[in-house]
Enzyme design. Sequence first.
Site, PDB file in Angstrom:
ATOM      1  CB  CYS A  26      -0.922  -0.006   1.227  1.00 42.34           C
ATOM      2  SG  CYS A  26      -0.117  -0.111   2.780  1.00 42.34           S
ATOM      3  CG  HIS A 569      19.701  -3.458 -13.700  1.00 43.73           C
ATOM      4  ND1 HIS A 569      18.894  -3.270 -15.032  1.00 43.73           N
ATOM      5  CD2 HIS A 569      19.026  -3.845 -12.669  1.00 43.73           C
ATOM      6  CE1 HIS A 569      17.991  -3.663 -14.707  1.00 43.73           C
ATOM      7  NE2 HIS A 569      17.675  -4.469 -13.553  1.00 43.73           N
TER       8      HIS A 569
END
Length: 663
Positions: A26, A569
């Site tokens: 949330c 990455h």
Amino acid sequence: MSNEKLAREIVQGVGGENNVVSLVHCATRLRFTLKDTAKADKALLEKTDGIITVKESGGQFQVVIGNKVPEVYAAIGEVSGILNESKDGANSNDKTSAGKKGFGAVIDVISSIFAPLLGVMAGAGILKGLLLIADNFGWLPKTDPTYIILFGAADSLFYFLPILLAVTTARKFGGNIFTAMTVAGALLLPSVTALNGAEGGVNFFGIPVVMMSYSSTVIPIILAVIVMSKLEKFFNRVIHESVKNFLTPMISLAVMVPLTLIAFGPFGVYVGNGIADALLAAFSFSPLIAGAILGAGWQLLVIFGVHWGLVPVFINNIAVYGRDGIKPAAAASVFAQTGAAFGVMLKTKNKKLKTLSASATLSALFGITEPAVYGVTLPLKRPFIAGIIGGAVGGAIIGQGGTQAFASGAPGLLTLPIFYGPGGQGFPALIIGVVASFSISAILAYVLGFKDPVEEGDGSKAAADKSVSSSDATGSKSTGTPVPAGAPALQKTVGGAAETALSPLSGTVVPLADVPDPAFAAEAMGKGVAIEPSEGRVVAPFDGTVTVAFKKKHALAVVSDSGAEILVHVGVDTVKLDGQHFTSHIKEGDRVKAGQLLLEFDIEQIRAAGYPTVTPVIVTNTFDYEDVLPLQQGKVQAGDELLETVAVRQTDGGGTDGSKQSA
């Protein structure tokens, strides 16, 4: 601590990837459903930097992070397969929920379904509220095409809410997402909705169908998708493998759409309206008392996670009546805890607590109260009680004033427009109520006081038993070991020596700000550069050890012998390729030499699949250094000097003299 490092520690702390059935988030919390909560190390997680607290509530293991929870959630997806929808545990999630008892199971289901939608729901609610204000003041009439387009942007979420809930419910119960969306879409299809009010009534093979509007509804589609998910599992077991991929969806649609219109739809609408009517009756009987109770108790409901039981009621009221008179009182509770944290900031002499309460006050003003509650008011006890008292007063004012909410969104400064309706009726009471909540709580927190973590001595030295509570330079938490008065100052810990990292790729150097990924572009994961590769090879940037070798092979991390941590990455969102077009030559724990081949990848195939190949090269422990400096611009070859870490120089007193030393 970098998000990826925090993500790894969280995964380990909850008992490992295999112990996780599902994960949603949330605004401030990671909400895990675990196979075995006994395997989770709650105490270890609570001591981890970047985690505010850990709660077990509503059948969920909740890790409270704060404002950066979306980034940590995404990082968990990078370092594990927890977010992979094909994960075996995901399909057993409904069994886990079923195994829980009573109210806890209900709360688990509701929070898992609604939590992913809260961000966009708040954004749409704010936009809708601002448009209502613009119309009321005559700045932008409802007939203006600009208003219509913007209102469409704001209202589409609420109109098509059943389709969005179909997605989250299917994920929760392991159903086919696309079949669930199709069932929801059938409820909103113009030709179906046109049957509402048809002359002579509507029947399905002679069975009467009670037609009604399902736009913005909540309960009918949730019930439908829960049953659909169970039917799918049955059909997939009994239908032959060669035809079940299309026969199961066909049967599910043919059964579920009529069943929803005949049974689940009317039942869900009647139940939702009944609950809403009962709560509205309480406010009608005594809006002052009802508002005071909700204003005082909302944060208590949040702490135990049971506030989710009221969320569908708020949404249902707005869908059915166009407004909700229950939710506004919750705003008083939010601003009350904000005021209590502000009172702590004014009162405390502890520099760390003052900084924490100041930042918590700021985030709470915008509706994120967890840092204020868990980090400030609740641990200090009296400020939390002050917040309850202030919330009760503010909630009573708001309830008595008849304030209404006209759209969804977490109460905060930015969402105040959602409480402004036609003519502004009730809005002044809201403003008075939240101001009263904030002010009363701040004053009470200051006057009632609390046990300040730092007890002042004679003004020149700390008292004899003062505890060290600040974090050291590495980001790890202190142990709180007592330091006698007059003892030497603690030495500042330095994360690592100055070091030069070599380029792990050949290509063109690109600033991190130009990487099409917010986490890298904002340097949230550390400083460094990016490289647009000209060759699909990644080599070691220095002598060191492989600390992370991602399962999807798209990224890796190496730590040097002196402590520098480098993350490479390859591309953006390439985790979605699931290892395709990558060949790894290492595993975690391997010792590597500078220039050693670590990874190969097919540049053209990755680009053809629609993914950028620009590759961030990040120093993930940036905060252990004074700075990280790029050494190259333009073209670079693998093995060229690329980054330089600048070490912090210590003084005798443990501080720094601000000078730099480099390799």
